[in-house]
Design an enzyme around this catalytic site. Structure first.
Site, PDB file in Angstrom:
ATOM      1  N   LYS A  82     -56.714  67.151  71.205  1.00 17.35           N
ATOM      2  CA  LYS A  82     -55.576  67.492  72.066  1.00 17.35           C
ATOM      3  C   LYS A  82     -56.045  68.393  73.212  1.00 17.35           C
ATOM      4  O   LYS A  82     -56.965  69.208  73.040  1.00 17.35           O
ATOM      5  CB  LYS A  82     -54.521  68.205  71.209  1.00 17.35           C
ATOM      6  CG  LYS A  82     -53.190  68.470  71.891  1.00 17.35           C
ATOM      7  CD  LYS A  82     -52.187  69.041  70.869  1.00 17.35           C
ATOM      8  CE  LYS A  82     -50.863  69.389  71.520  1.00 17.35           C
ATOM      9  NZ  LYS A  82     -49.867  69.927  70.550  1.00 17.35           N
ATOM     10  N   SER A 116     -45.292  67.809  70.543  1.00 18.40           N
ATOM     11  CA  SER A 116     -46.081  67.735  71.742  1.00 18.40           C
ATOM     12  C   SER A 116     -47.403  66.989  71.591  1.00 18.40           C
ATOM     13  O   SER A 116     -48.005  66.623  72.605  1.00 18.40           O
ATOM     14  CB  SER A 116     -46.371  69.154  72.248  1.00 18.40           C
ATOM     15  OG  SER A 116     -47.142  69.863  71.322  1.00 18.40           O
ATOM     16  N   SER A 160     -44.976  69.845  66.234  1.00 17.52           N
ATOM     17  CA  SER A 160     -45.741  69.048  67.199  1.00 17.52           C
ATOM     18  C   SER A 160     -46.810  68.133  66.638  1.00 17.52           C
ATOM     19  O   SER A 160     -47.337  67.292  67.371  1.00 17.52           O
ATOM     20  CB  SER A 160     -46.397  69.957  68.223  1.00 17.52           C
ATOM     21  OG  SER A 160     -45.503  70.190  69.272  1.00 17.52           O
TER      22      SER A 160
END
Ligand code: GLN
Length: 484
Positions: free
Chosen positions: A77, A153, A177
């Protein structure tokens, strides 16, 4: 099926017997990215002309198979620091930021022989969001239905695993997330116990809630990845110095005789009927496998969303103060220091980030601190206590991961409150610090994945792996592939 469609544990067995080599896995990933990435947008700043996809530590590709993840590609990420490799949190304010060091999880992955893909995954700016639509690079699309969001997210990480653009991925979870995008994309994702995985090198959102965790195609892979990244780290004083259990061994145990709690607050109005039915079917399956089901209460659950949006924004407003144009990324020159700050922050942050900085600064301000922040902290303690009380009687809790399946791109962008409510079932685990996993437990008529969440006692990730693995051994949902 291509190599990229296989799980890490399957690939590791093929590598061991020398039926395949690590380069072939990477080539298969590259082919898949080339084929689908234009529609999915799981990665950011990926130069689609540079194929095969590059890796950060290509030179370490070996044929030895001595280490736990030797030869397995992992996607990271965009909020996790990779030495000298762009890490921008999908925010314009961090444009051009190349961290001078690796996050501890990256160091551990490299030591375990994993191949780090040289393409970061998409996310909501600074991990503020539930749909990846707050990314300065635009949204990731759900591999099951490209008109739908991938969740957020960590939407890029979840979509990349789901579309087989990587074998494993790393995400972060402050209020859901990892679990919510895993749910929307039909993969497995875990938020470990607060303190289980080092946050060193994770760009902070809300430091008392953030945890890094694994995303994978099945529970076995998820356990493998946590095995590698978990553990005490002298560089993160909030990690706990206790032994990391053997998670793979935990997969072998059945679930006869364990007690699973069903919290009634997670099955109330607002939850999609189809989701509810599918989750109840999964609970029936767990019963068939020998678990005892017990109805329980978590009395303070309805305070979780408001408490979270006070504490998380307060911590975020303070953590984001460092992005001022002086030390990192973007800087807009101006006549004096104050106007340089305001120009840089005004241009560099997106709308949701500004909203949260304003909210967080407000709840911490003199005169409001006691009424909001301090009170929220007290209610947080009550939420934590709900879990401690219930775990005296049950081994874990089972709930839906999200009240709905993936929603349409654009559906909630103009309604932040609606967006915040999509985390209603995942936030409590962060407030209490306990571990939780999400796995696919079925599909709606529209062929969208439904997620089952299992929440456990602090530092008892083993129980979650055990229950989730037992479920996958007797069901086939995790083997379904999106139509690409
Ligand atoms: N969707 C939640 C938020 O916007 C959680 C995000 C996260 O876990 N990073 O705050």
């Amino acid at each position: 099926m291509e190599l990229c469609d296989l799980t890490a544990h399957h690939l590791l067995s093929l590598l061991k017997t020398k039926e395949i080599n690590a380069q072939q896995i990477l080539d298969s990933i590259s082919q898949r990215i080339k084929k689908v990435e234009n529609q999915i947008k799981a990665f950011v700043r990926l130069d689609s002309n540079r194929f095969p996809v590059e890796t950060i530590n290509q030179h370490t590709i070996t044929t030895s198979c001595e280490k736990i993840l030797d030869g397995i590609p992992v996607a990271i990420k965009d909020n996790i620091c990779t030495e000298n490799f762009l890490t921008e949190c999908c925010s314009q304010i961090l444009q051009g930021f190349r961290p001078p060091y690796d996050a501890t999880v990256i160091t551990k992955l490299k030591e375990a022989g994993a191949i780090i893909l040289a393409a970061k995954t998409n996310m909501d700016e600074f991990a503020f969001g539930s749909s990846t639509e707050n990314s300065c690079f635009g949204p990731t699309r759900n591999p099951w239905d490209k008109t739908k969001v991938a969740g957020g997210s960590s939407g890029g990480s979840a979509a990349a695993v789901s579309a087989s653009e990587t074998i494993l991925a790393i995400g972060s979870d402050t209020g859901g997330s990892i679990r919510q995008p895993a749910c929307f994309c039909g993969v497995v994702g875990m938020k470990p116990t607060y303190g289980r995985v080092s946050r060193y090198g994770l760009i902070a959102f809300a430091s008392s809630l953030d945890q890094i965790g694994p995303l994978a195609k099945d529970v076995h892979d998820c356990a493998l990845l946590l095995q590698v990244i978990a553990g005490y780290d002298p560089k993160d004083s909030t990690t706990i110095n206790i032994e990391v259990p053997n998670y793979i061994a935990a997969l072998e145990k059945d679930i006869k005789g364990i007690t699973i709690g069903i919290p009634k607050e997670y099955f109330v109005e607002g939850i999609d009927e189809e989701v509810k039915t599918i989750v109840y079917e999964a609970i029936e399956e767990l019963k068939k496998l020998g678990a005892t089901i017990k109805n329980v209460e978590l009395k303070h659950t309805h305070y979780a969303v408001p408490v979270y949006y006070i504490i998380a924004t307060a911590e975020a407003s303070s953590n984001l103060a460092r992005f001022d144009g002086v030390r990192y990324g973007l800087r807009l020159e101006s006549e004096n220091l104050i106007s340089m700050y305001s120009k840089t922050r005004g241009r560099g942050f997106g709308a949701e980030v500004k909203r949260r900085i304003l909210l967080g600064t407000f709840v911490l301000s003199h005169g409001y601190y006691d009424a909001y922040y301090l009170r929220a902290q007290k209610v947080r303690t009550l939420i934590k206590k709900d879990f401690e009380d219930v775990f005296k009687y049950v081994d874990c809790l089972v709930t839906p991961t999200s009240p709905t399946t993936a929603f349409a791109i654009g559906e909630k962008v103009n309604n932040p409150l609606q967006m915040y409510l999509s985390d209603i079932f995942t936030i409590s685990a962060n407030l209490a610090g306990v571990p939780a996993i999400s796995l696919c437990c079925g599909f709606t008529k529209n062929k969208l994945p439904v997620g089952l969440q299992i929440i456990g006692k602090a530092f008892d990730e083993e129980m979650l792996f055990r229950v989730a693995h037992a479920y996958q051994m007797h069901t086939q949902w995790h083997k379904q592939k999106p139509p690409l």
